[in-house]
Structures are given as structure tokens and as C-alpha cells.
Design an enzyme around this catalytic site. Sequence first.
Site, PDB file in Angstrom:
ATOM      1  N   GLY A 170      -6.447  -7.119 -16.653  1.00 50.84           N
ATOM      2  CA  GLY A 170      -7.369  -6.701 -15.697  1.00 50.84           C
ATOM      3  C   GLY A 170      -7.136  -6.542 -14.035  1.00 50.84           C
ATOM      4  CG  LEU A 185      -7.400  -2.346 -14.546  1.00 50.80           C
ATOM      5  CD1 LEU A 185      -8.006  -1.136 -15.500  1.00 50.80           C
ATOM      6  CD2 LEU A 185      -6.000  -2.912 -15.606  1.00 50.80           C
ATOM      7  CG  HIS A 186      -2.262  -2.890  -9.767  1.00 47.59           C
ATOM      8  ND1 HIS A 186      -1.093  -2.201 -10.781  1.00 47.59           N
ATOM      9  CD2 HIS A 186      -2.251  -4.079 -10.448  1.00 47.59           C
ATOM     10  CE1 HIS A 186      -0.419  -3.051 -11.367  1.00 47.59           C
ATOM     11  NE2 HIS A 186      -0.970  -4.439 -11.197  1.00 47.59           N
ATOM     12  N   GLY A 246      -0.290   0.791 -11.155  1.00 45.54           N
ATOM     13  CA  GLY A 246       1.004   0.275 -11.968  1.00 45.54           C
ATOM     14  C   GLY A 246       0.171   0.557 -13.560  1.00 45.54           C
ATOM     15  CG  HIS A 247      -2.784  -2.309 -14.805  1.00 53.38           C
ATOM     16  ND1 HIS A 247      -3.210  -3.008 -13.417  1.00 53.38           N
ATOM     17  CD2 HIS A 247      -2.241  -3.354 -15.482  1.00 53.38           C
ATOM     18  CE1 HIS A 247      -2.879  -4.232 -13.571  1.00 53.38           C
ATOM     19  NE2 HIS A 247      -2.419  -4.420 -14.885  1.00 53.38           N
ATOM     20  CD  GLN A 271      -0.504 -14.382 -20.324  1.00 52.35           C
ATOM     21  OE1 GLN A 271      -0.653 -13.682 -21.659  1.00 52.35           O
ATOM     22  NE2 GLN A 271       0.282 -13.606 -19.611  1.00 52.35           N
ATOM     23  CB  VAL A 328       3.725   2.114 -10.427  1.00 58.37           C
ATOM     24  CG1 VAL A 328       3.122   3.002  -9.271  1.00 58.37           C
ATOM     25  CG2 VAL A 328       3.854   2.627 -11.472  1.00 58.37           C
ATOM     26  CE1 TYR A 382      -0.490  -0.097  -5.393  1.00 59.32           C
ATOM     27  CE2 TYR A 382       1.466   1.175  -6.164  1.00 59.32           C
ATOM     28  CZ  TYR A 382       0.241   0.963  -5.328  1.00 59.32           C
ATOM     29  OH  TYR A 382       0.012   2.125  -4.496  1.00 59.32           O
ATOM     30  NE  ARG A 417       0.088 -14.435 -11.271  1.00 56.09           N
ATOM     31  CZ  ARG A 417       0.267 -14.254 -12.747  1.00 56.09           C
ATOM     32  NH1 ARG A 417       1.230 -13.115 -12.825  1.00 56.09           N
ATOM     33  NH2 ARG A 417      -0.136 -14.917 -13.511  1.00 56.09           N
TER      34      ARG A 417
HETATM   35  P1  AMP Z   1      -1.016  -7.494 -16.137  1.00 60.30           P
HETATM   36  O1  AMP Z   1      -2.294  -6.988 -16.175  1.00 60.30           O
HETATM   37  O2  AMP Z   1       0.012  -7.729 -14.939  1.00 60.30           O
HETATM   38  O3  AMP Z   1      -0.547  -8.259 -17.644  1.00 60.30           O
HETATM   39  O4  AMP Z   1      -0.029  -6.159 -16.702  1.00 60.30           O
HETATM   40  C1  AMP Z   1      -0.418  -5.407 -17.795  1.00 60.30           C
HETATM   41  C2  AMP Z   1       0.655  -4.279 -17.943  1.00 60.30           C
HETATM   42  O5  AMP Z   1       1.044  -3.431 -16.624  1.00 60.30           O
HETATM   43  C3  AMP Z   1       2.160  -5.150 -18.291  1.00 60.30           C
HETATM   44  O6  AMP Z   1       2.894  -4.256 -19.442  1.00 60.30           O
HETATM   45  C4  AMP Z   1       2.895  -4.880 -16.992  1.00 60.30           C
HETATM   46  O7  AMP Z   1       4.170  -4.939 -16.993  1.00 60.30           O
HETATM   47  C5  AMP Z   1       2.240  -3.449 -16.301  1.00 60.30           C
HETATM   48  N1  AMP Z   1       2.386  -3.427 -14.937  1.00 60.30           N
HETATM   49  C6  AMP Z   1       1.931  -4.458 -14.131  1.00 60.30           C
HETATM   50  N2  AMP Z   1       2.315  -3.997 -12.690  1.00 60.30           N
HETATM   51  C7  AMP Z   1       3.144  -2.898 -13.006  1.00 60.30           C
HETATM   52  C8  AMP Z   1       3.944  -2.151 -12.141  1.00 60.30           C
HETATM   53  N3  AMP Z   1       3.900  -2.113 -10.643  1.00 60.30           N
HETATM   54  N4  AMP Z   1       4.497  -0.867 -12.657  1.00 60.30           N
HETATM   55  C9  AMP Z   1       4.545  -0.701 -14.003  1.00 60.30           C
HETATM   56  N5  AMP Z   1       3.744  -1.355 -14.782  1.00 60.30           N
HETATM   57  C10 AMP Z   1       3.188  -2.501 -14.367  1.00 60.30           C
END
Ligand code: AMP
Length: 282
Positions: free
Chosen positions: A32, A34-35, A37-38, A62, A177, A185, A188
Site C-alpha cells: 500500500g 501506492l506511488h 512504481g506501483h 517480514q 520507476v 519511488y 518509505r
Molecule cells: P511494496 O509496496 O514496497 O512492497 O512494493 C510492491 C511492489 O512494487 C514490489 O514488487 C516492488 O518491487 C514494486 N515497486 C516498489 N517501488 C517500485 C519502483 N520504484 N519501481 C518499480 N517497482 C516498484
Amino acid sequence: MPLLFKKIKDLRNYLKSRRCEGKEVGFVPTMGYLHKGHRELIKLARMQNDIVVVSIFVNPTQFGEGEDYDRYPKDLERDLSICEEEGVDVVFAPEVAEIYPKGYRTRVCVGELGNILEGAFRPGHFDGVATIVVKLFNIVQPNRAYFGEKDYQQLKIIQQLVEDLNIPVEIIPVPIVREEGGLAYSSRNVYLSPEERESALAIYKSFQLAEKMIKAGERDAKRIKEAIRAFIERHPHVKGIDYVEITDENLKPKETVEKGDRILVAVRIGDARLIDNWKVEL
Ligand code: AMP
């Protein structure tokens, strides 16, 4: 608005009917907040599937002791509107007790790949990741699942896991991204003050520096790693570098750098711990 499910049973019922209609399911697991990248993961899932499911779950298993589980950013309303903009069909946002009910015991162990790099600094992290991913795969039973190269080691571990445990899902990697200045992105990034954010750009700049060294003929991984470290360390607010490593695409450390290798770093800046990586292009 996407459909919002909080219960496994309800999500399963819905997806069962869709699958009976012959629909293919694309799945994007997230924590969640979300940005962009997501959004890229979701866009690709949208293009390749009939039904897109996004999960939003900050997975306690985790996170290690003293990590940011309790302060991990959350905003379900905002996430839902981003999902709506991206044409997501279903958001699955369960409570912790739905996923880990009383009496829950089993844990997936990923072995060696989970003990290096991130795993050396976050013991048990990847077992927690593998456990939740297997559970989510069993709940959603997607045709395809989307993972960012941002978490490169995680991507590799999931690919291995799916192969080792014969899970019938296609893993689709998505490139990192980045913001305009090069910062990857990440949810955190909210932990960073404006000054710390400025320092965080050092990570991307250090990759450019490495790329320049390599293009100029440098192939010695040790010298490149030292240059990256020295460059990042001289920025204010950098509290420490957990690792700088250069590996082949399967995370095996390299002494001589070649095209396609990965540079992986974890840096502590202010209250944030940022990870990033770079594919050596040459
Ligand atoms: P998270 O919510 O941080 O657990 O990320 C969920 C999914 O989004 C994971 O597969 C991450 O690798 C991917 N993700 C997070 N940030 C980026 C980013 N900047 N570019 C590409 N994928 C991302």
C-alpha cells in the site's frame, strides 16, 4: 471504484466466477501507500489480463524487531482512488488476523538466497516475504503476478520459489520507476525530510558514477564498489551503508564487472533505510 474485499472467502468467491467465465487474472501484491512504481506494475497487469487484483497488506512476518512495521505509512482511501485511476478491478486489503489467524504455524524457508545482501541485515525477512507471497498466490490463484526490480533480490527469490514449489503463475518483472532526480519511488521515501531526500539522490548519482567508470574501461568490482561507497558517504544525513555489492543477474558476487551485472545498495539516511539497484549496461 474497484471492488474492495477484506475477507479471503469473498475474494475467492468473486474470482471463482470470473475464472469460470474464462477470465485471466493479473495480480499485483503491495504493502500500500501506492506511488508511481506501483502504478507501472498495475498498468502492465491491466494490459495483459482481464481481471486485475491489487493486494494491500503490510505483512508483519517480514519485519524484524525494531524495524518500521508500526510506522509504515497507510492511506487506504488514497490507494483506492489510485487503483480506480489505473482501472483495477479488485483490491484485497485483509486484516492481519484474516491472514495469520490464531494457531497459524507454517512458514516458507527460502534458504541461501534469503541470507545474503538484504537477508544478512534483515534476518528472516525473505522467509516472511515468501510466506505471504505463497499465501496470496493460493488465495488469488493468478495467471500472472507482477514484481518490481526495485526489490531485485525479492524478485529473484520469488522466481526461484515459484519454480521450486511448482506454483502455476507467471512472474512478470517490472523495471524500476524513478523520480525526476533519479530517486527510486518508495513508500518509505515519506520518512525523508527535504534535506535527506536531497542526500538520497546520491544513490542514483553513484550508479551514474559507476556506469561512467565502467564505460571508461574499469572492470574491477572492488574499485567500483569503493568509489560508490566513498561517493555516497560524503553526503550529509547518510548514517551508514549496509552494503554495496556487484553481482551477476542471479545475485552471485562478481570480481570482474560485465554487461548485465547488478549493483545493489542499501543506505540508511535519516530515519529511512533505502534500497536500490542498477543494471550495468556498458
Ligand atoms: P511494496 O509496496 O514496497 O512492497 O512494493 C510492491 C511492489 O512494487 C514490489 O514488487 C516492488 O518491487 C514494486 N515497486 C516498489 N517501488 C517500485 C519502483 N520504484 N519501481 C518499480 N517497482 C516498484
